[in-house]
Scaffold this motif. Structure first.
Motif, short mmCIF file in Angstrom:
data_model
loop_
_atom_site.label_atom_id
_atom_site.label_comp_id
_atom_site.label_asym_id
_atom_site.label_seq_id
_atom_site.Cartn_x
_atom_site.Cartn_y
_atom_site.Cartn_z
N ARG A 128 17.32 8.56 -44.80
CA ARG A 128 18.12 9.25 -45.18
C ARG A 128 19.33 8.86 -45.00
O ARG A 128 20.08 9.31 -45.92
N VAL A 129 19.97 7.67 -44.58
CA VAL A 129 20.97 7.06 -44.61
C VAL A 129 21.75 6.67 -46.16
O VAL A 129 22.44 6.68 -46.28
N GLY A 130 20.56 6.12 -46.66
CA GLY A 130 20.77 5.54 -48.13
C GLY A 130 21.02 4.14 -48.23
O GLY A 130 21.24 3.70 -49.47
N LEU A 131 21.08 3.43 -47.24
CA LEU A 131 21.12 2.06 -47.28
C LEU A 131 19.89 1.34 -47.59
O LEU A 131 19.99 0.27 -48.32
N LEU A 132 18.76 1.76 -47.39
CA LEU A 132 17.66 1.00 -47.62
C LEU A 132 17.32 1.10 -48.78
O LEU A 132 17.10 2.25 -49.38
N PRO A 133 16.71 0.23 -49.46
CA PRO A 133 15.98 0.32 -50.82
C PRO A 133 15.10 1.32 -51.18
O PRO A 133 14.15 1.32 -50.22
N LEU A 168 24.28 8.50 -36.14
CA LEU A 168 25.29 9.47 -36.60
C LEU A 168 24.76 10.52 -37.70
O LEU A 168 25.75 11.31 -38.20
N SER A 169 23.58 10.80 -38.02
CA SER A 169 22.96 11.62 -39.02
C SER A 169 23.79 11.58 -40.26
O SER A 169 23.96 12.52 -40.87
#
Length: 394
Positions: free
Chosen positions: A184-189, A132-133
């Protein structure tokens, strides 16, 4: 004041529909309103958290919740596909330019299997948000509710890509590579705000642990309440949030659950590929939804605003304008920024005016409180009951 009156009027107008939609069990009287939770919307309007006598809580947001509502519908569809652990949905009442949302309360896990499923769902969310970008899913936009990670701010879905770098600067290339990846999503450390003195901190949805120290020194008040109070710059320890699951109130090591995250990502991504045509049709429900475009990190604005209150740039308005001209620095690498700088300046001034009004209201309340404390009260015999001094040591 206008925002508060608007909120109360909307609560009164919508109360019957709120009760029908959320079905609270005898909520009782409204006993508490927490203002300022989450990001501001529409010219600085705040998020409100309402608490009632029964303990039931409700969230009010002064923006359209259409994208949040449609995301829940997408989750329901996804839950019917594949074999991944199902996602929990939120109750949302969208009212056009504002809305009401179910309050999300953090809960602990009690068995290791719940932690495993939590991170499988996180991997699944990563796949869905990547498709979903989406962006900006940092540690404050996620709450761990037992084995369910809950996304509580969805206005940064369908974030546009802007591949327009005019140079081959390393920083620009790095930014473009991240923009095309799951990072880009921001979830990954991932570490951000690194400098020569610090390695940076992790604000991701999966990370964001408490106890991290800010890389730069920020203004802090020292010796408050005394005549020697002053502003000093020091590093600040971050408190963390409610994004990380706990097993019987104990933190868990996210790295130990890398296989679960990977499995969750793989399962959901393959499901989306398998049902690609159906997914494309379902995404039409988002067509008219408003989303947020993040042109710069919020930290950039915060740093500029903070430094703009330093006496060195407050003595002359021209000096302050020169400080805000730093907004132009990255334009050579990102020309699209030139189209929004004027708007950024207007929003900055609007924010300052609102901050000034809010600070003035707080100061007036403090003055009234101080006046009440310094009144000398005596009995009929003339004995003083109480005398409170702000600086008793003087």
């Amino acid at each position: 004041m206008t925002t508060s009156l608007e909120f109360l009027q909307r609560l009164d107008d919508d109360w019957e529909e709120i009760c029908q939609h959320f079905q609270p069990d005898n909520p009782g009287k409204l006993i508490k309103i927490q203002r300022g939770a989450g990001d501001s919307h529409h010219g600085g309007k705040s998020v409100f958290i309402l608490e009632f006598e029964s303990g039931w809580q409700l969230v009010y947001k002064s923006r359209s919740l259409a994208v949040d509502e449609h995301f829940q519908e997408l989750l329901l569809w996804l839950n019917q596909q594949g074999t991944h652990p199902p996602f929990k949905t939120l109750k949302i009442l969208n009212r056009g330019d504002y809305g009401w949302m179910e309050f999300v309360k953090a809960q602990k896990c009690t068995v290791p299997e719940e932690i495993e499923r939590f991170y499988q769902r996180q991997g699944g969310y990563l796949a869905l948000l990547y498709v979903l970008s989406a962006t900006d899913f940092h540690f404050e936009n996620l709450i761990a509710v037992g084995e369910h990670p809950m996304l509580i701010d969805l206005e940064s879905l369908f974030h546009p890509h802007s591949h327009e770098a005019t140079t081959t600067a390393a920083a620009t290339l790095d930014r473009e590579m991240i923009a095309d990846s799951v990072l880009r999503v921001g979830l990954l450390p991932q570490l951000v705000w690194a400098n020569t003195q610090a390695a940076g901190i992790d604000l991701s949805g999966l990370g964001g642990a408490a106890g991290q120290v800010t890389p730069e020194r920020v203004p802090q008040l020292e010796k408050t309440g005394t005549n020697t109070m002053r502003i000093v710059r020091r590093q600040v320890v971050l408190a963390g949030s409610q994004n990380r699951p706990t097993l019987n109130d104990r933190e868990v090591n996210v790295q130990a659950y890398t296989p679960a995250i990977t499995q969750g990502f793989t399962d959901v991504y393959r499901t989306l590929l398998q049902h690609r045509q159906e997914l494309l049709k379902i995404l039409d429900i988002f067509e008219a939804d408003d989303v947020r475009v993040v042109m710069r990190p919020s930290r950039s604005y915060a740093l500029l605003l903070r430094e703009s209150y330093h006496p060195d740039v407050l003595r002359d308005a021209l000096e302050r304008d020169r400080l805000f001209d730093k907004l132009w620095i990255d334009v050579q690498n990102r020309p699209i920024l030139s189209q929004v700088i004027r708007k950024e300046s207007l929003l900055q001034r609007q924010t300052e005016i609102k901050d000034t009004i809010n600070n003035t209201e707080k100061e007036l309340k403090q003055i009234l409180s101080d006046i009440q404390k310094t009144i000398i009260r005596a009995s009929a015999t003339g004995n003083i009951f109480n005398l409170e001094l702000r600086n008793p040591g003087i």
